[in-house]
Design an enzyme around this catalytic site. Structure first.
Site, PDB file in Angstrom:
ATOM      1  N   LYS A  53       0.844  -1.203   0.000  1.00  7.50           N
ATOM      2  CA  LYS A  53       0.000   0.000   0.000  1.00  7.50           C
ATOM      3  C   LYS A  53       0.884   1.259   0.000  1.00  7.50           C
ATOM      4  O   LYS A  53       0.640   2.209  -0.740  1.00  7.50           O
ATOM      5  CB  LYS A  53      -0.934  -0.007   1.227  1.00  7.50           C
ATOM      6  CG  LYS A  53      -2.016  -1.088   1.148  1.00  7.50           C
ATOM      7  CD  LYS A  53      -2.799  -1.277   2.444  1.00  7.50           C
ATOM      8  CE  LYS A  53      -3.750  -2.471   2.332  1.00  7.50           C
ATOM      9  NZ  LYS A  53      -4.497  -2.776   3.563  1.00  7.50           N
ATOM     10  N   GLN A  97      -4.192  -1.701   9.990  1.00  4.81           N
ATOM     11  CA  GLN A  97      -4.176  -3.010   9.337  1.00  4.81           C
ATOM     12  C   GLN A  97      -4.714  -4.081  10.284  1.00  4.81           C
ATOM     13  O   GLN A  97      -4.341  -4.145  11.452  1.00  4.81           O
ATOM     14  CB  GLN A  97      -2.741  -3.349   8.879  1.00  4.81           C
ATOM     15  CG  GLN A  97      -2.623  -4.605   8.031  1.00  4.81           C
ATOM     16  CD  GLN A  97      -3.314  -4.522   6.674  1.00  4.81           C
ATOM     17  OE1 GLN A  97      -3.551  -3.444   6.125  1.00  4.81           O
ATOM     18  NE2 GLN A  97      -3.658  -5.677   6.117  1.00  4.81           N
ATOM     19  N   ASP A 120     -10.861   2.822   4.853  1.00  7.28           N
ATOM     20  CA  ASP A 120     -11.195   1.394   4.767  1.00  7.28           C
ATOM     21  C   ASP A 120     -12.708   1.175   4.757  1.00  7.28           C
ATOM     22  O   ASP A 120     -13.175   0.075   4.454  1.00  7.28           O
ATOM     23  CB  ASP A 120     -10.625   0.655   5.991  1.00  7.28           C
ATOM     24  CG  ASP A 120      -9.373  -0.144   5.680  1.00  7.28           C
ATOM     25  OD1 ASP A 120      -9.230  -0.578   4.522  1.00  7.28           O
ATOM     26  OD2 ASP A 120      -8.552  -0.337   6.594  1.00  7.28           O
TER      27      ASP A 120
END
Ligand code: GUN
Length: 293
Positions: A53, A97, A120
């Site tokens: 990412k 994450q 997200d």
């Protein structure tokens, strides 16, 4: 005929589009989008995903910040880090994450993230907006899947879509999005999981199968009908002594045999994975615009 849904190629196209947008924004003095990621612990797969990412950000001219915290980080310490990012006006969006170490409550952490920076799309406010079809950040993997279906013009309208797996990250939002009243969607959706009876019989009725189970090569040719569309979200490491790393990556689908019966299929690697990253970058660009930068 089988068409491979080339997530790597589509993802490069999307990232080129974003890079061009960054360039144009620079010309008129607008700031670069800035994505931050928090990684707790040293899970090998999570490190790989977060690094990918961050690298993608660099490639397209976004700024990125990676915050690596040790496995022993407390919930309170993690919340403090999140609050710093919430209050940092140079950060447009950020992710934590997952999975987190067992001593940290995932939902509590997600609810600490400012919904306006939740690229997200995991915050309950954003999940609720998604379920209602309101503008929001769609979770990266489901959004990446919608994007690849759209770019290959796969017909989803009126089709029977079987989703395998009910995680908050993929299966659950995917089932909602595929049933919504716009393209790609308008499918008749069946969501299945570990407690489903007769999974094979249900899969044999599917026009589209989206599998996010985390079981290497679980879906076999005898479980699908001719002409099926296959979206494989699984990324599993299987031991392979012929490889330098000692393993290779396979999906949740036994690719070679299922591909022969499919009209469209995503490979692993190079299918859904790269789309997830591009989708996160698209959300970050949108966050930058929404936050008036
Ligand atoms: N772990 C696996 N997929 C994801 C994702 O899309 N976002 C975050 N934050 N963690 C993940």
């Amino acid at each position: 005929m089988t068409t491979i849904l080339d997530g790597k190629k589509v993802s490069i196209t999307i990232q080129d589009e974003l890079a061009e947008e960054v360039r144009k924004r620079n010309l008129i003095g607008k700031k670069k989008p800035h994505l931050a990621a928090i990684l707790v612990g040293d899970d090998g797969a999570s490190i790989t995903y977060v690094d990918a990412k961050v690298k993608a950000c660099e490639r397209i001219g976004f700024e990125s910040t990676l915050i690596k915290l040790p496995e022993i980080t407390t919930e309170k310490e993690l919340i403090t880090e999140i609050q710093k990012l919430n209050n940092n006006i140079s950060i447009d969006g950020f992710i934590v994450q997952l999975p987190l170490p067992n001593h940290i409550n995932e939902q509590k952490i997600i609810q600490t993230i400012d919904p306006k920076k939740d690229v997200d799309g995991f915050h309950p406010q954003n999940v609720g907006r998604m379920a209602l079809g309101l503008p929001t950040f769609l979770p990266a993997t489901p959004n990446g899947i919608l994007e690849i279906l759209k770019r290959y013009k796969v017909n989803t309208v009126g089709k029977h879509c079987v989703v395998i797996g009910r995680s908050h990250i993929v299966g659950s939002p995917m089932s909602i999005l595929m049933s919504q009243n716009y393209y790609p969607g308008n499918s008749t959706v069946t969501i299945t999981h570990s407690r489903t009876n007769n999974l094979k019989e249900i899969c044999l009725l599917a026009d589209i199968i989206i599998i996010a189970l985390g079981k290497a090569e679980f879906l076999t040719a005898d479980m699908v009908k001719e002409g099926v569309v296959i979206i494989d979200v699984g990324i599993n490491r299987v031991t392979d002594e012929t490889k330098k790393k000692g393993y290779r990556l396979v999906g949740d689908v036994k690719f070679d045999e299922v591909a022969k019966k499919s009209s469209f299929i995503t490979p692993v690697p190079g299918g859904v994975g790269p789309m997830t990253i591009s989708s996160l970058l698209m959300n970050t660009m949108n966050a930058t615009k929404l936050n008036n930068h």
